[in-house]
Design a protein around this motif. Structure first.
Motif, PDB file in Angstrom:
ATOM      1  N   ALA A  15       0.844  -1.203   0.000  1.00  0.00           N
ATOM      2  CA  ALA A  15       0.000   0.000   0.000  1.00  0.00           C
ATOM      3  C   ALA A  15       0.870   1.240   0.000  1.00  0.00           C
ATOM      4  N   VAL A  16       1.874   1.240   0.906  1.00  0.00           N
ATOM      5  CA  VAL A  16       2.721   2.430   1.002  1.00  0.00           C
ATOM      6  C   VAL A  16       3.489   2.620  -0.298  1.00  0.00           C
ATOM      7  N   GLY A  18       2.707   1.636  -3.230  1.00  0.00           N
ATOM      8  CA  GLY A  18       1.810   2.035  -4.311  1.00  0.00           C
ATOM      9  C   GLY A  18       1.527   3.522  -4.275  1.00  0.00           C
ATOM     10  N   VAL A  19       1.246   4.033  -3.078  1.00  0.00           N
ATOM     11  CA  VAL A  19       0.944   5.462  -2.982  1.00  0.00           C
ATOM     12  C   VAL A  19       2.172   6.262  -3.367  1.00  0.00           C
ATOM     13  N   PHE A  20       3.345   5.783  -2.903  1.00  0.00           N
ATOM     14  CA  PHE A  20       4.568   6.521  -3.198  1.00  0.00           C
ATOM     15  C   PHE A  20       4.811   6.567  -4.700  1.00  0.00           C
ATOM     16  N   ASN A  22       2.703   6.336  -7.088  1.00  0.00           N
ATOM     17  CA  ASN A  22       1.759   7.151  -7.861  1.00  0.00           C
ATOM     18  C   ASN A  22       2.242   8.578  -7.977  1.00  0.00           C
ATOM     19  N   GLU A  23       3.087   9.013  -7.054  1.00  0.00           N
ATOM     20  CA  GLU A  23       3.597  10.388  -7.136  1.00  0.00           C
ATOM     21  C   GLU A  23       4.726  10.484  -8.150  1.00  0.00           C
ATOM     22  N   PRO A  27       3.090   6.404 -12.801  1.00  0.00           N
ATOM     23  CA  PRO A  27       2.033   5.916 -11.894  1.00  0.00           C
ATOM     24  C   PRO A  27       1.604   4.491 -12.214  1.00  0.00           C
ATOM     25  N   GLY A  30       2.505   1.841  -9.838  1.00  0.00           N
ATOM     26  CA  GLY A  30       1.740   1.670  -8.606  1.00  0.00           C
ATOM     27  C   GLY A  30       0.736   0.542  -8.758  1.00  0.00           C
ATOM     28  N   ASP A  92      -9.081  -0.790  -8.944  1.00  0.00           N
ATOM     29  CA  ASP A  92      -7.989   0.008  -8.366  1.00  0.00           C
ATOM     30  C   ASP A  92      -7.347   0.870  -9.422  1.00  0.00           C
TER      31      ASP A  92
ATOM     32  N   THR B  11       9.676  -0.199  -6.563  1.00  0.00           N
ATOM     33  CA  THR B  11       9.780   1.149  -5.995  1.00  0.00           C
ATOM     34  C   THR B  11      11.085   1.800  -6.425  1.00  0.00           C
TER      35      THR B  11
END
Lengths: 130, 66
Positions: A15-16, A18-20, A22-23, A27, A30, A92, B11
């Motif tokens: 979750a974290v 993914g949100v990161f 998206n910025e 994206p 994510g 999503d 990431t």
């Protein structure tokens, strides 16, 4: 017990991350992180589910139940799960319409699977009445 | 935590692509900047698709869906 903790930790990291992501400038990554995380979580749980399914088939053998009915139930379970997984991922990613279309297709395929069983039930009822 | 490895890989990839993209845009090379986005996307796909494929093959074998 510790496996569920592992899954929770993995889900929160996803979750974290993914949100990161998206910025960032990509994206789409994510959505991919969420997809990979969901897939990994289910891959962790699948062996236990396989064990439960094996026990059900053994029970069906003892009860001399017809194998095809049980396999149809498993098929329906599998179709339901995979289409739910895909529909949620589509939602999503912002594609609500795609998600509902997947679920509609899944419902139709489940109905197709259920028809033979209904036929056999009706036949047995008719035999009883005659 | 082998499974967390792909999450952190994606990431890191996103961070690297963002930095490279901004850097190349500053340097005035917009087409290369866009190219790095595509390269990042393909690398991510190369890592994610085997995981999803493994999931679907296992689901097929467990639920006897073939």
């Amino acid at each position: 017990m510790e496996q569920i903790m592992e899954i929770i930790i993995l889900a929160l990291t996803c979750a974290v991350a993914g949100v990161f992501i998206n910025e960032s400038k990509l994206p789409v990554l994510g959505v991919m992180v969420v997809l990979a995380g969901g897939a990994i979580i289910f891959l962790k749980v699948l062996p236990q589910l396989a064990e439960v399914i094996r026990i059900f088939t053994q029970l069906a053998d003892y009860a001399a139940l017809n194998q095809s009915y049980l396999f149809t139930v498993f098929k329906v379970l599998g179709i339901a799960y995979v289409s739910e997984f895909a529909a949620q991922i589509c939602r999503d990613a912002g594609q609500g319409a795609l998600g509902t279309k997947i679920e509609m297709a899944a419902k139709i395929s489940v109905m197709v699977l259920a028809v033979p069983i209904m036929m056999s039930v009706l036949e047995s009822i008719i035999q009883i009445l005659n | 935590m082998i499974d967390g490895e792909i999450i952190f890989f994606l990431t890191g990839l996103a961070i690297a692509v963002t930095i490279l993209h901004t850097f190349l845009k500053q340097a005035g090379r917009d087409e290369y900047a866009y190219l790095t986005l595509i390269v990042g996307l393909t690398i991510a796909l190369l890592k994610v698709i085997p995981v999803v494929q493994q999931l679907f093959t296992q689901v097929q074998s467990v639920f006897k869906l073939y």
